[in-house]
Design a protein around this motif. Structure first.
Motif, short mmCIF file in Angstrom:
data_model
loop_
_atom_site.label_atom_id
_atom_site.label_comp_id
_atom_site.label_asym_id
_atom_site.label_seq_id
_atom_site.Cartn_x
_atom_site.Cartn_y
_atom_site.Cartn_z
N ASP A 146 20.75 104.69 22.70
CA ASP A 146 20.77 103.45 23.48
C ASP A 146 21.05 103.73 24.95
N ASP A 149 18.18 104.15 27.00
CA ASP A 149 17.37 102.93 27.10
C ASP A 149 15.93 103.16 26.64
N ARG A 259 15.35 92.58 25.72
CA ARG A 259 16.15 93.78 25.49
C ARG A 259 17.64 93.49 25.58
#
Length: 264
Positions: A146, A149, A259
């Motif tokens: 994560d 990204d 997102r």
């Protein structure tokens, strides 16, 4: 490990050892990988049949066991394929396999470094970004944390692509794994590529800026399954998500901001 799961011969002792640890915890793993490979073939053929003759295979691994250029070559001989992987061994073996084919190149690079990929001599040799390109991310973003990204990585590639380009993507989810997901994650944590299982919403958000083609996002073996017994055997056994989307200039705002809201 992926090559080993597929029954290939381009792998090392450490790959086989780690793969066998995963198989001991989750015996269906080779079946999952074969279903993912079948999806690769269907998705690549679909894109080629739409007239796309340029393919960017990110996190490609070693191009064996039915690689992209062989699948595309069944539709058109005038293809261009750039394979990219961060593993030096994959690049070395990949270049040996491709030989002197001027239609293909193999780039040793981190797929998260978009400029290093798209501005490389290899990309300039085989890709024309003014025309549609099919970007392939088959079971690779599950290895991107994560913090790096992965949603932004996909968006950065999208923004460099011409309208009419495609994104073909598959991603692991914890569906169907029950308690084993934690054990499998522990095995992969011993490698250079720890795995992450993401939610349906998190995977769908990766298609921001692309219009999903029919049948939308599905379980891996169910995307445009041709109904052959060899494919149907995976249904109900193999999970994970798969989809193909097209950039047509109208989808960019469809999921804007998604997102920041997805469950990871």
């Amino acid at each position: 490990m992926y090559d080993y799961y597929l029954g290939g011969t381009h792998n090392f002792t450490v790959d086989r050892q780690r793969a066998e640890e995963v198989i001991a915890l989750l015996p269906i793993t080779p079946t999952i990988m074969r279903a993912n490979r079948q999806f690769l073939r269907r998705a690549v053929r679909f894109c080629a049949e739409q007239g796309v003759d340029q393919f960017l295979d990110l996190g490609a691994g070693i191009p064996t066991e039915g690689p992209v250029h062989e699948v595309v070559g069944e539709v058109t001989p005038d293809y261009r394929v750039l394979y990219v992987d961060s593993e030096e061994a994959a690049a070395v073996y990949g270049r040996q396999i491709l030989g002197s084919d001027p239609r293909c190149a193999f780039l040793h690079a981190d797929i998260c470094d978009i400029d290093a990929v798209l501005d490389s001599p290899e990309a300039n040799k085989v890709l024309d970004l003014s025309r549609p390109v099919a970007v392939l991310l088959f079971s690779v973003l599950q290895f991107v944390p994560d913090a790096a990204d992965p949603w932004g990585v996909v968006a950065a590639y999208r923004d460099r692509l011409a309208d009419g380009s495609y994104l073909a993507l598959s991603h692991a989810t914890a569906e169907g794994l029950a308690a084993q997901s934690g054990d499998v994650t522990a095995v992969y944590s011993k490698t250079d590529n720890p795995i992450r299982y993401r939610s349906d919403d998190a995977v769908r958000a990766m298609f921001e800026g692309f219009n999903l083609v029919e049948p939308g996002m599905t379980r891996i073996p169910e995307w445009r399954m041709p109904g052959k017994e060899s494919d149907e055997r995976y249904v109900g056994k193999v999970f994970g998500l798969a989809g193909v989307g097209v950039k047509d200039g109208t989808a960019s705002g469809a999921m804007r901001g998604a997102r920041g809201r997805v469950r990871r």
